[in-house]
Design an enzyme around this catalytic site. Structure first.
Site, PDB file in Angstrom:
ATOM      1  N   CYS A 198      54.486  81.564  59.555  1.00  0.00           N
ATOM      2  CA  CYS A 198      54.416  82.958  59.109  1.00  0.00           C
ATOM      3  C   CYS A 198      54.435  83.919  60.308  1.00  0.00           C
ATOM      4  O   CYS A 198      55.450  84.019  60.984  1.00  0.00           O
ATOM      5  CB  CYS A 198      53.196  83.171  58.211  1.00  0.00           C
ATOM      6  SG  CYS A 198      53.271  84.730  57.296  1.00  0.00           S
ATOM      7  N   HIS A 214      54.515  79.148  53.982  1.00  0.00           N
ATOM      8  CA  HIS A 214      53.219  78.528  54.288  1.00  0.00           C
ATOM      9  C   HIS A 214      53.212  77.069  53.833  1.00  0.00           C
ATOM     10  O   HIS A 214      52.915  76.808  52.665  1.00  0.00           O
ATOM     11  CB  HIS A 214      52.097  79.305  53.589  1.00  0.00           C
ATOM     12  CG  HIS A 214      51.846  80.642  54.198  1.00  0.00           C
ATOM     13  ND1 HIS A 214      50.998  80.818  55.262  1.00  0.00           N
ATOM     14  CD2 HIS A 214      52.369  81.859  53.934  1.00  0.00           C
ATOM     15  CE1 HIS A 214      50.985  82.093  55.617  1.00  0.00           C
ATOM     16  NE2 HIS A 214      51.816  82.756  54.824  1.00  0.00           N
ATOM     17  N   GLU A 266      51.029  74.919  54.380  1.00  0.00           N
ATOM     18  CA  GLU A 266      49.649  74.551  54.002  1.00  0.00           C
ATOM     19  C   GLU A 266      49.312  74.992  52.583  1.00  0.00           C
ATOM     20  O   GLU A 266      48.264  74.629  52.056  1.00  0.00           O
ATOM     21  CB  GLU A 266      48.652  75.137  55.012  1.00  0.00           C
ATOM     22  CG  GLU A 266      48.369  76.633  54.900  1.00  0.00           C
ATOM     23  CD  GLU A 266      49.454  77.540  55.477  1.00  0.00           C
ATOM     24  OE1 GLU A 266      50.532  77.033  55.873  1.00  0.00           O
ATOM     25  OE2 GLU A 266      49.233  78.764  55.515  1.00  0.00           O
TER      26      GLU A 266
END
Lengths: 256, 214
Positions: free
Chosen positions: B84, B194, B196
């Protein structure tokens, strides 16, 4: 193309999921971690936790819930309920929440939204709006912001309020129709449409979902970027996967 | 063999989510650190560089933590994953905050999505882009291993990178325009989305990073 999101919402009281989640194959349906894991495996695009813990003494429990869920479930998590200070926001984000939803505190202190977005970034600040229709039959449609579960009017026009919150930095609007919440007759589509057209940020439609067609209507007619539902998923009437398959059949872009 | 993986902490963003996801896919003997210590970062086998927030705040935070040199050195010397804002600040200049100078590792700019863009359905596109969009691989990179072409990942952003050298673009995504959603250069890989927060495909990408032999 960006997919429309489906977001199951869980009410959490003192660290336990309430409103009777009924999954036959879950050992402990009150355990937020188990329920979140289940929704994740069904393909939920995000999960929202609404902390309804009444006593402020027990507020810490939601922090532990978020920590546990964020350690095991790797999709975006939003937490709402009782977010009143920058410290509340910080604690939730540190625990692993990706976004916090600010509701009542925004109404009583709009500057809080400005402060929170400038400190933590718009991407993690959702403003939750509880709106109720106040126009009579035949009048032009008008909705007002209500607090205290739809009991107290504020005099704020819902569309103007949504625009103001976006000007103050809100990255997303979670829009709940208090007329429809719990009714299972579908979203307030004119309200959803009006807010979605009025703001530049994504709008999550909430309140009233009773079947899968309602989800499709929220996106197609309401113009919502995401749809939130609680009971149809909790009571296992439909799985998130079934909801997505139905939406895809109806021509809605979803992540499958 | 056990390795050390550092997640760079400069106070901007969801460090816990990133470190938890890396721990989830790393070997149980691996050490996953969240740190702002340049020495620890440069003693690590792999470095993850996350970030959220505005460009100017991110640059100020990197500087306040005395991390400019450590980030640039790590990005030049070992497997390095930007996420990001950890992608965006690698470029030279961002339009955000009336113009912000960035780290300048990758020639190119960071631009705002144009207002008033319409999607394929004719509806106005919302900014930020928030949600799951498709990632189209431009090459066969080890970090795409076991991830299907056009899989969806989770995005939250209003600005996108526009590197001068199109050969560095490892993936593209459509949001009103077709833009670079991942870049790759030698030991460096950086993504706008993202991983994650991108469920199984996101974890697979992190796993590929943890196992990446440059």
């Amino acid at each position: 193309m960006l997919a429309k999101r489906i977001i199951p919402c869980l009410d959490v009281d003192n660290g336990r999921v309430v409103k009777g989640v009924k999954f036959v194959d879950i050992r402990d349906a009150g355990d937020p971690v188990e329920v979140a894991r289940r929704y994740n495996s069904e393909g939920a695009d995000e999960i929202t936790f609404l902390d309804i813990t009444a006593s402020s003494d027990n507020r810490e429990t939601i922090v532990h819930v978020v920590e546990q869920v964020a350690s095991e479930v790797f999709i975006p998590l939003t937490v709402g309920g009782g977010i009143r200070t920058e410290e509340d926001v910080r604690r939730m984000l540190n625990a692993g929440a990706d976004k916090v939803a600010i509701n009542t505190a925004a109404v009583f202190n709009p500057e809080f939204v400005k402060q929170a977005t400038s400190r933590f970034g718009s991407q993690c600040i959702v403003v939750a709006i509880d709106a109720k229709k106040v126009s009579a039959e035949g009048e032009p449609l008008k909705w007002e912001i209500f607090t205290h579960g739809g009991r107290k009017p504020t005099g704020l026009d819902a569309i103007e309020w949504a625009k103001k919150m976006v000007d103050y930095g809100a990255g997303e609007i979670l829009l709940t129709s208090m007329d429809r919440d719990g009714t299972k007759v579908g979203f307030d589509l004119p309200l959803t449409r009006a807010i979605s057209d009025a703001v530049t940020v994504p709008v999550i439609a909430s309140g009233g979902v009773g079947n899968l067609q309602h989800l499709v209507d929220g996106v197609k007619e309401g113009g919502a970027d995401a749809v939130l539902a609680a009971s149809i998923f909790h009571f296992a009437e439909y799985s998130v996967g079934e909801a997505k398959a139905f939406m895809a059949e109806q021509g809605v872009e979803v992540r499958i | 063999m056990a390795q050390r993986i550092s997640v760079i902490d400069y106070g901007m963003g969801n460090l816990r989510s990133v470190s938890k996801a890396v721990e989830h896919v790393a070997d149980s003997h691996d050490e996953v650190l969240v740190t702002d210590d340049p020495q620890l970062i440069l003693s690590s086998d792999r470095v993850v560089f996350p970030g959220q927030g505005a460009a100017r705040d991110c640059m100020a935070a990197i500087s306040d933590h005395h991390l400019n040199q450590a980030v640039l050195e790590a990005a030049a010397t070992r497997p390095f994953l930007g996420i990001c804002m950890g992608l965006q600040v690698l470029l030279e200049f961002s339009e955000e905050n009336e113009g912000t100078e960035l780290l300048g590792l990758i020639p190119g700019q960071v631009r705002h999505f144009e207002k008033g863009m319409n999607g394929p359905d004719g509806r106005r596109l919302k900014i930020p882009q928030m949600g799951w969009n498709r990632v189209n691989h431009c090459n066969e990179h080890p970090l795409w291993r076991d991830i299907k072409q056009d899989s969806r990942f989770y995005f939250v952003h209003s600005y996108f990178v526009s590197p001068e050298d199109s050969a560095l673009v490892a993936a593209t995504t459509d949001y009103g325009i077709n833009y670079a959603s991942a870049i790759a250069k030698d030991n460096l890989f950086a993504v706008q989305f993202h991983p994650e927060k991108s469920a199984d495909d996101g974890l697979q990408l992190l796993k590929n990073f943890v196992n990446w032999k440059v």
